[in-house]
Write a protein that holds these residues in place. Structure first.
Motif, PDB file in Angstrom:
ATOM      1  N   ASP A   9       2.955 -17.485  40.945  1.00 18.01           N
ATOM      2  CA  ASP A   9       2.607 -17.633  39.533  1.00 18.01           C
ATOM      3  C   ASP A   9       2.711 -19.069  39.016  1.00 18.01           C
ATOM      4  O   ASP A   9       2.493 -19.318  37.840  1.00 18.01           O
ATOM      5  CB  ASP A   9       3.413 -16.676  38.660  1.00 18.01           C
ATOM      6  CG  ASP A   9       4.911 -16.904  38.725  1.00 18.01           C
ATOM      7  OD1 ASP A   9       5.359 -17.904  39.311  1.00 18.01           O
ATOM      8  OD2 ASP A   9       5.645 -16.071  38.180  1.00 18.01           O
ATOM      9  N   THR A  10       3.008 -20.030  39.897  1.00 13.02           N
ATOM     10  CA  THR A  10       2.993 -21.443  39.497  1.00 13.02           C
ATOM     11  C   THR A  10       1.788 -22.184  40.069  1.00 13.02           C
ATOM     12  O   THR A  10       1.643 -23.388  39.848  1.00 13.02           O
ATOM     13  CB  THR A  10       4.275 -22.175  39.942  1.00 13.02           C
ATOM     14  OG1 THR A  10       4.293 -22.281  41.373  1.00 13.02           O
ATOM     15  CG2 THR A  10       5.522 -21.476  39.438  1.00 13.02           C
ATOM     16  N   TRP A  27      -2.800 -17.997  28.971  1.00 12.41           N
ATOM     17  CA  TRP A  27      -2.134 -19.144  29.593  1.00 12.41           C
ATOM     18  C   TRP A  27      -2.807 -19.441  30.931  1.00 12.41           C
ATOM     19  O   TRP A  27      -3.244 -18.527  31.625  1.00 12.41           O
ATOM     20  CB  TRP A  27      -0.674 -18.814  29.867  1.00 12.41           C
ATOM     21  CG  TRP A  27       0.169 -18.584  28.660  1.00 12.41           C
ATOM     22  CD1 TRP A  27       0.188 -17.468  27.873  1.00 12.41           C
ATOM     23  CD2 TRP A  27       1.138 -19.471  28.118  1.00 12.41           C
ATOM     24  NE1 TRP A  27       1.120 -17.619  26.883  1.00 12.41           N
ATOM     25  CE2 TRP A  27       1.718 -18.834  27.009  1.00 12.41           C
ATOM     26  CE3 TRP A  27       1.576 -20.753  28.474  1.00 12.41           C
ATOM     27  CZ2 TRP A  27       2.719 -19.434  26.242  1.00 12.41           C
ATOM     28  CZ3 TRP A  27       2.577 -21.346  27.719  1.00 12.41           C
ATOM     29  CH2 TRP A  27       3.126 -20.691  26.611  1.00 12.41           C
ATOM     30  N   VAL A  29      -2.087 -22.106  34.389  1.00 17.20           N
ATOM     31  CA  VAL A  29      -1.330 -23.186  35.022  1.00 17.20           C
ATOM     32  C   VAL A  29      -2.312 -24.326  35.262  1.00 17.20           C
ATOM     33  O   VAL A  29      -3.267 -24.185  36.036  1.00 17.20           O
ATOM     34  CB  VAL A  29      -0.677 -22.743  36.346  1.00 17.20           C
ATOM     35  CG1 VAL A  29       0.060 -23.914  36.987  1.00 17.20           C
ATOM     36  CG2 VAL A  29       0.271 -21.569  36.129  1.00 17.20           C
ATOM     37  N   ARG A  32       0.959 -28.696  38.664  1.00 21.97           N
ATOM     38  CA  ARG A  32       2.382 -28.622  39.004  1.00 21.97           C
ATOM     39  C   ARG A  32       2.707 -29.726  39.994  1.00 21.97           C
ATOM     40  O   ARG A  32       1.857 -30.150  40.778  1.00 21.97           O
ATOM     41  CB  ARG A  32       2.776 -27.267  39.572  1.00 21.97           C
ATOM     42  CG  ARG A  32       2.225 -27.038  40.969  1.00 21.97           C
ATOM     43  CD  ARG A  32       2.747 -25.765  41.579  1.00 21.97           C
ATOM     44  NE  ARG A  32       2.069 -25.559  42.861  1.00 21.97           N
ATOM     45  CZ  ARG A  32       2.110 -24.451  43.528  1.00 21.97           C
ATOM     46  NH1 ARG A  32       2.767 -23.411  43.075  1.00 21.97           N
ATOM     47  NH2 ARG A  32       1.487 -24.356  44.685  1.00 21.97           N
ATOM     48  N   SER A  39       2.584 -27.813  34.157  1.00 19.82           N
ATOM     49  CA  SER A  39       1.891 -27.890  32.872  1.00 19.82           C
ATOM     50  C   SER A  39       0.992 -26.681  32.711  1.00 19.82           C
ATOM     51  O   SER A  39       0.336 -26.262  33.663  1.00 19.82           O
ATOM     52  CB  SER A  39       1.041 -29.162  32.780  1.00 19.82           C
ATOM     53  OG  SER A  39       1.858 -30.302  32.733  1.00 19.82           O
ATOM     54  N   TYR A  40       0.996 -26.169  31.506  1.00 21.48           N
ATOM     55  CA  TYR A  40       0.208 -24.993  31.175  1.00 21.48           C
ATOM     56  C   TYR A  40      -0.756 -25.323  30.046  1.00 21.48           C
ATOM     57  O   TYR A  40      -0.390 -26.017  29.100  1.00 21.48           O
ATOM     58  CB  TYR A  40       1.113 -23.858  30.670  1.00 21.48           C
ATOM     59  CG  TYR A  40       2.254 -23.522  31.572  1.00 21.48           C
ATOM     60  CD1 TYR A  40       2.060 -22.717  32.685  1.00 21.48           C
ATOM     61  CD2 TYR A  40       3.539 -24.001  31.313  1.00 21.48           C
ATOM     62  CE1 TYR A  40       3.124 -22.395  33.523  1.00 21.48           C
ATOM     63  CE2 TYR A  40       4.602 -23.687  32.136  1.00 21.48           C
ATOM     64  CZ  TYR A  40       4.388 -22.879  33.241  1.00 21.48           C
ATOM     65  OH  TYR A  40       5.428 -22.567  34.062  1.00 21.48           O
ATOM     66  N   ARG A  42      -2.734 -23.387  27.034  1.00 19.04           N
ATOM     67  CA  ARG A  42      -2.623 -22.098  26.350  1.00 19.04           C
ATOM     68  C   ARG A  42      -3.582 -22.056  25.187  1.00 19.04           C
ATOM     69  O   ARG A  42      -3.749 -23.050  24.474  1.00 19.04           O
ATOM     70  CB  ARG A  42      -1.195 -21.814  25.909  1.00 19.04           C
ATOM     71  CG  ARG A  42      -0.605 -22.857  25.006  1.00 19.04           C
ATOM     72  CD  ARG A  42       0.724 -22.446  24.439  1.00 19.04           C
ATOM     73  NE  ARG A  42       0.511 -21.456  23.411  1.00 19.04           N
ATOM     74  CZ  ARG A  42       1.467 -20.795  22.803  1.00 19.04           C
ATOM     75  NH1 ARG A  42       2.720 -21.001  23.113  1.00 19.04           N
ATOM     76  NH2 ARG A  42       1.204 -19.914  21.867  1.00 19.04           N
ATOM     77  N   THR A  51      -1.325 -27.664  25.261  1.00 16.23           N
ATOM     78  CA  THR A  51      -0.605 -27.644  26.532  1.00 16.23           C
ATOM     79  C   THR A  51       0.895 -27.559  26.296  1.00 16.23           C
ATOM     80  O   THR A  51       1.405 -27.962  25.249  1.00 16.23           O
ATOM     81  CB  THR A  51      -0.901 -28.906  27.365  1.00 16.23           C
ATOM     82  OG1 THR A  51      -0.509 -30.063  26.625  1.00 16.23           O
ATOM     83  CG2 THR A  51      -2.369 -28.991  27.734  1.00 16.23           C
ATOM     84  N   THR A  53       4.241 -28.571  28.753  1.00 11.71           N
ATOM     85  CA  THR A  53       4.677 -29.165  30.012  1.00 11.71           C
ATOM     86  C   THR A  53       6.188 -29.027  30.120  1.00 11.71           C
ATOM     87  O   THR A  53       6.910 -29.344  29.176  1.00 11.71           O
ATOM     88  CB  THR A  53       4.274 -30.649  30.097  1.00 11.71           C
ATOM     89  OG1 THR A  53       2.849 -30.732  30.004  1.00 11.71           O
ATOM     90  CG2 THR A  53       4.740 -31.273  31.402  1.00 11.71           C
TER      91      THR A  53
END
Length: 116
Positions: A9-10, A27, A29, A32, A39-40, A42, A51, A53
């Motif tokens: 999930d990352t 969301w 990803v 990373r 950092s996401y 959304r 974002t 982070t």
């Protein structure tokens, strides 16, 4: 909720949804740098986009975590809500710290962190 099963999930490109009684947020990803940051992106349709982070730094006591929100309101009402969020951010992020510490210690209140 993950719309499709994901083994990691990352992993960049992973998508999940969160919802409250008022809104649903998608969301993603975005990037990373394991184990230092993730950092996401959304998006809450019609409300806000941006974002989040999360960056970790090693300390003698464990880790220091920095969470940075860069959000854009999509309406005047959302702009007001983001202003309120920014004003309350120190207590909001402190609540995360307390919940995570309780979870790591096996406490009752640490099962889930608050959503935004």
């Amino acid at each position: 909720m993950f719309p499709v099963e994901t083994p990691d999930d990352t992993a960049p490109g992973t998508v999940w949804l969160t919802a409250s009684s008022e809104e649903e947020t998608t969301w993603l990803v975005a990037s990373r740098d394991f184990p230092r940051s993730v950092s996401y992106a959304r998006i809450t349709p019609g409300v806000r986009a941006g974002t989040v982070t999360v960056t970790l730094a090693a300390t003698e006591a464990g880790s220091e975590v920095t969470v940075t929100y860069d959000m854009t309101p999509l309406t005047p009402v959302a702009a007001e809500a983001l202003g309120e969020f920014a004003a309350a951010y120190p207590s909001f992020i402190r609540s995360w710290e307390e919940l995570i510490a309780a979870h790591l210690a096996g406490g009752v209140g640490g099962a889930a962190a608050p959503r935004t």
